[in-house]
Design an enzyme around this catalytic site. Structure first.
Site, PDB file in Angstrom:
ATOM      1  N   GLY A  13      25.944  32.456  57.185  1.00  8.72           N
ATOM      2  CA  GLY A  13      24.603  32.739  57.386  1.00  8.72           C
ATOM      3  C   GLY A  13      24.319  33.238  58.772  1.00  8.72           C
ATOM      4  CG  ASP A  14      21.434  31.760  60.321  1.00  5.47           C
ATOM      5  OD1 ASP A  14      20.284  31.880  59.458  1.00  5.47           O
ATOM      6  OD2 ASP A  14      21.868  30.703  60.469  1.00  5.47           O
ATOM      7  CD  GLU A  15      26.273  35.937  57.743  1.00  8.01           C
ATOM      8  OE1 GLU A  15      25.274  36.039  57.430  1.00  8.01           O
ATOM      9  OE2 GLU A  15      27.097  35.169  57.449  1.00  8.01           O
ATOM     10  CE  LYS A  17      22.654  36.947  54.660  1.00  2.00           C
ATOM     11  NZ  LYS A  17      22.875  35.923  55.639  1.00  2.00           N
ATOM     12  N   GLY A  18      18.907  40.687  56.836  1.00  2.23           N
ATOM     13  CA  GLY A  18      17.801  40.865  56.397  1.00  2.23           C
ATOM     14  C   GLY A  18      17.315  42.123  57.160  1.00  2.23           C
ATOM     15  CB  ALA A  40      17.396  32.678  52.839  1.00  2.00           C
ATOM     16  N   GLY A  41      16.473  32.739  55.675  1.00  2.65           N
ATOM     17  CA  GLY A  41      15.451  33.246  56.593  1.00  2.65           C
ATOM     18  C   GLY A  41      15.685  34.609  57.386  1.00  2.65           C
ATOM     19  CG  HIS A  42      16.729  37.530  55.327  1.00  4.13           C
ATOM     20  ND1 HIS A  42      17.008  37.706  53.722  1.00  4.13           N
ATOM     21  CD2 HIS A  42      17.923  36.562  55.226  1.00  4.13           C
ATOM     22  CE1 HIS A  42      18.108  37.354  53.402  1.00  4.13           C
ATOM     23  NE2 HIS A  42      18.658  36.369  54.233  1.00  4.13           N
ATOM     24  NE  ARG A 144      23.786  21.265  29.891  1.00  3.40           N
ATOM     25  CZ  ARG A 144      24.961  20.967  28.746  1.00  3.40           C
ATOM     26  NH1 ARG A 144      25.586  21.584  28.113  1.00  3.40           N
ATOM     27  NH2 ARG A 144      25.335  19.546  29.268  1.00  3.40           N
ATOM     28  CD  GLN A 225      21.643  30.486  51.548  1.00  2.00           C
ATOM     29  OE1 GLN A 225      21.740  31.013  50.549  1.00  2.00           O
ATOM     30  NE2 GLN A 225      20.605  30.369  51.981  1.00  2.00           N
ATOM     31  CE  LYS A 305      22.671  25.150  71.314  1.00  3.29           C
ATOM     32  NZ  LYS A 305      23.763  25.944  70.449  1.00  3.29           N
TER      33      LYS A 305
HETATM   34  P1  IMP Z   1      20.864  23.537  52.077  1.00  4.84           P
HETATM   35  O1  IMP Z   1      20.990  25.322  51.451  1.00  4.84           O
HETATM   36  O2  IMP Z   1      19.614  23.400  52.525  1.00  4.84           O
HETATM   37  O3  IMP Z   1      21.199  22.734  50.981  1.00  4.84           O
HETATM   38  O4  IMP Z   1      21.933  23.622  53.376  1.00  4.84           O
HETATM   39  C1  IMP Z   1      23.306  23.528  53.275  1.00  4.84           C
HETATM   40  C2  IMP Z   1      23.884  24.152  54.374  1.00  4.84           C
HETATM   41  O5  IMP Z   1      23.712  25.462  54.482  1.00  4.84           O
HETATM   42  C3  IMP Z   1      23.568  23.556  55.732  1.00  4.84           C
HETATM   43  O6  IMP Z   1      24.409  23.456  56.535  1.00  4.84           O
HETATM   44  C4  IMP Z   1      22.482  24.518  56.041  1.00  4.84           C
HETATM   45  O7  IMP Z   1      22.165  24.496  57.181  1.00  4.84           O
HETATM   46  C5  IMP Z   1      22.987  25.839  55.712  1.00  4.84           C
HETATM   47  N1  IMP Z   1      22.146  26.797  55.348  1.00  4.84           N
HETATM   48  C6  IMP Z   1      21.499  27.011  54.239  1.00  4.84           C
HETATM   49  N2  IMP Z   1      20.765  28.306  54.245  1.00  4.84           N
HETATM   50  C7  IMP Z   1      20.939  28.700  55.360  1.00  4.84           C
HETATM   51  C8  IMP Z   1      20.659  30.115  55.973  1.00  4.84           C
HETATM   52  O8  IMP Z   1      19.830  31.028  55.493  1.00  4.84           O
HETATM   53  N3  IMP Z   1      21.508  30.222  57.253  1.00  4.84           N
HETATM   54  C9  IMP Z   1      22.200  29.442  57.764  1.00  4.84           C
HETATM   55  N4  IMP Z   1      22.700  28.300  57.123  1.00  4.84           N
HETATM   56  C10 IMP Z   1      21.909  28.124  56.033  1.00  4.84           C
END
Ligand code: IMP
Length: 430
Positions: A13-15, A17-18, A40-42, A144, A225, A305
């Site tokens: 994740g955090d590559e 993409k957004g 997610a955070g874009h 379900r 992700q 971080k």
């Molecule tokens: P969850 O998706 O909140 O259940 O987190 C599970 C794992 O995925 C954790 O290690 C999070 O830090 C990671 N994770 C979830 N969403 C992101 C994202 O958008 N970027 C990076 N890591 C993510």
């Protein structure tokens, strides 16, 4: 030829993409979020303004685009409404441009409470989730018992289902985790209020997409992700709870594989990961400080971080295969400016048997050390470069090495956060 494009992450994740979705959206008609939720955070920069989206497809910032949140996403309605309000405040008009699948499962306050309570109980063994209720919401979907967006349409049924599920969660939250009980009437009131705001957006998004394909519209499928966080193919159990690899597009939208024409894997020029779990190329001390500071490697959802490391070529090859990637987009190349040398991991070595592995297997992800190839760095500033010819020779050589290691071409390079800080090597719409 019109192309339907999937944009997904090849790492944890955090590559970035957004930004790439936003960049390519100007030539597309639809942008679809198909899995995950507001974990997610874009981050997007438009005319120097920073916009962070968690749930709404990044492409919606272009007025030509229709945004779809399809059935594979888990939706916190309160977060969705917050994001809609934020966009309106920033003068983005989304009226009749955002649609939400009636089949998408809801994230409700007790999912968040459960996610946080479980992590707390796990202590040092915690996954390091974003605390957004993602795991419990997907559990309910598979079991379900989810409430889905479409349930908002029938108040009586909604009330009955909600009461049942609140009781189910209260049993565990109160007795095991010593949490205050949830009152289903309070949640119901909030849901009914929210329904009035999103009512017009609820749609059969699968049919919408089938019609878009029939009418030869260009669709971008926006991954969240990264592939190594995939529930099936990632570094389990340190993963998210959805399929962030290519299969998630198909189950998460109802669009079949023949209609996915081009699959772009977004890869940072180095690696990062948030949360716990294996990270073979992790670096510490001065290189970590350098990448963290220069790359501003703090989560846009949780502010945590990020751990940093060199590019992992073994993991990248794995992602190429998992997703049948057509090409790569390399992001944050400018973050490497000023480093004397840069490394890529090309194999893992078992620290006990000394055996060398050139492909990733979850049997060998512990007790291994990375084997690196080292390349010369460059001192020139590459921020904002828009033509490949304007990159220093060493940077171009680095890109060539990535292509050789990954065995797919690089079609896009990102040299900064703004839409315009982009090198398009190949026009992928042709
Ligand atoms: P969850 O998706 O909140 O259940 O987190 C599970 C794992 O995925 C954790 O290690 C999070 O830090 C990671 N994770 C979830 N969403 C992101 C994202 O958008 N970027 C990076 N890591 C993510």
């Amino acid at each position: 030829m019109k192309k339907n494009i999937v944009i997904l992450g090849t790492q944890w994740g955090d590559e970035g993409k957004g930004k790439i979705v936003d960049y390519l959206s100007k030539k597309s008609s639809y942008v679809v979020r198909y899995h995950g939720g507001h974990n997610a955070g874009h981050t997007l920069v438009v005319n120097t303004k920073k916009i962070i989206l968690h749930l709404i497809p990044s492409g919606l910032l272009h007025t030509n685009v229709i945004g779809i949140i399809s059935n594979g996403v888990v939706i916190s309605i309160s977060e969705l409404i917050k994001e809609i309000e934020m966009l309106k405040k920033n003068s983005f008009i989304i009226n009749k441009r955002l649609f939400i699948s009636q089949s998408a499962a809801l994230i409700l306050p007790f999912h968040i409470a459960m996610d946080v309570a479980r992590e707390k109980k796990l202590g040092i063994n915690a996954i390091g989730t974003t605390g957004r209720g993602i795991g419990p919401a997907y559990e309910d979907k598979i079991a379900r018992r989810s409430l889905r967006i479409g349930d908002l349409k029938n108040e009586k049924q909604l009330s009955i289902k909600l009461k049942k599920i609140v009781n189910y969660y209260n049993d565990q939250l109160v007795y095991i985790y010593k949490h205050e009980p949830f009152n289903y009437k309070v949640i119901l009131k909030d849901l009914l209020k929210a329904k009035n705001i999103i009512d017009d957006m609820i749609a059969d998004t699968t049919i919408m997409l089938h019609n878009a394909i029939k009418n030869q519209k260009t669709i971008i499928f926006e991954g969240a992700q990264g592939s190594l966080l995939d529930i099936d193919h990632g570094t389990y159990p340190y993963v998210t709870s959805s399929n962030s690899t290519i299969g998630g597009v198909i189950t998460g939208t109802g669009v079949g594989p023949k209609n996915l024409n081009y699959i772009l894997g977004v890869t940072k020029s180095y690696s990062t990961r948030v949360g716990n779990g294996p990270f073979p190329t992790e670096v510490f001390n001065s290189i970590d400080d350098y990448l963290t500071k220069k790359g501003n490697e703090f989560g846009s959802t949780t502010g945590r971080k990020r751990r940093t490391g060199w590019l992992d070529g073994v993991a990248l090859r794995y992602s190429v295969k998992l997703n049948s990637l057509s090409a790569l987009c390399i992001t944050k190349l400018d973050v490497l400016d000023g480093l004397k040398e840069i490394k890529i991991c090309t194999a893992y070595q078992d620290i006990n048997t000394l055996k060398i592995y050139s492909s990733l297997s979850f049997f060998n992800l512990t007790n291994i050390k990375p084997i690196y190839e080292t390349y010369p760095g460059w001192m020139e500033n590459t921020s904002g470069v828009q033509n490949i010819e304007d990159l220093p020779n060493a940077a171009r050589h680095y890109i060539k090495c990535i292509e050789k290691i990954a065995k797919v071409p690089v079609h896009i390079i990102s040299t900064g956060p703004d839409r315009n800080d982009t090198i398009l090597i190949k026009n992928i719409f042709l």
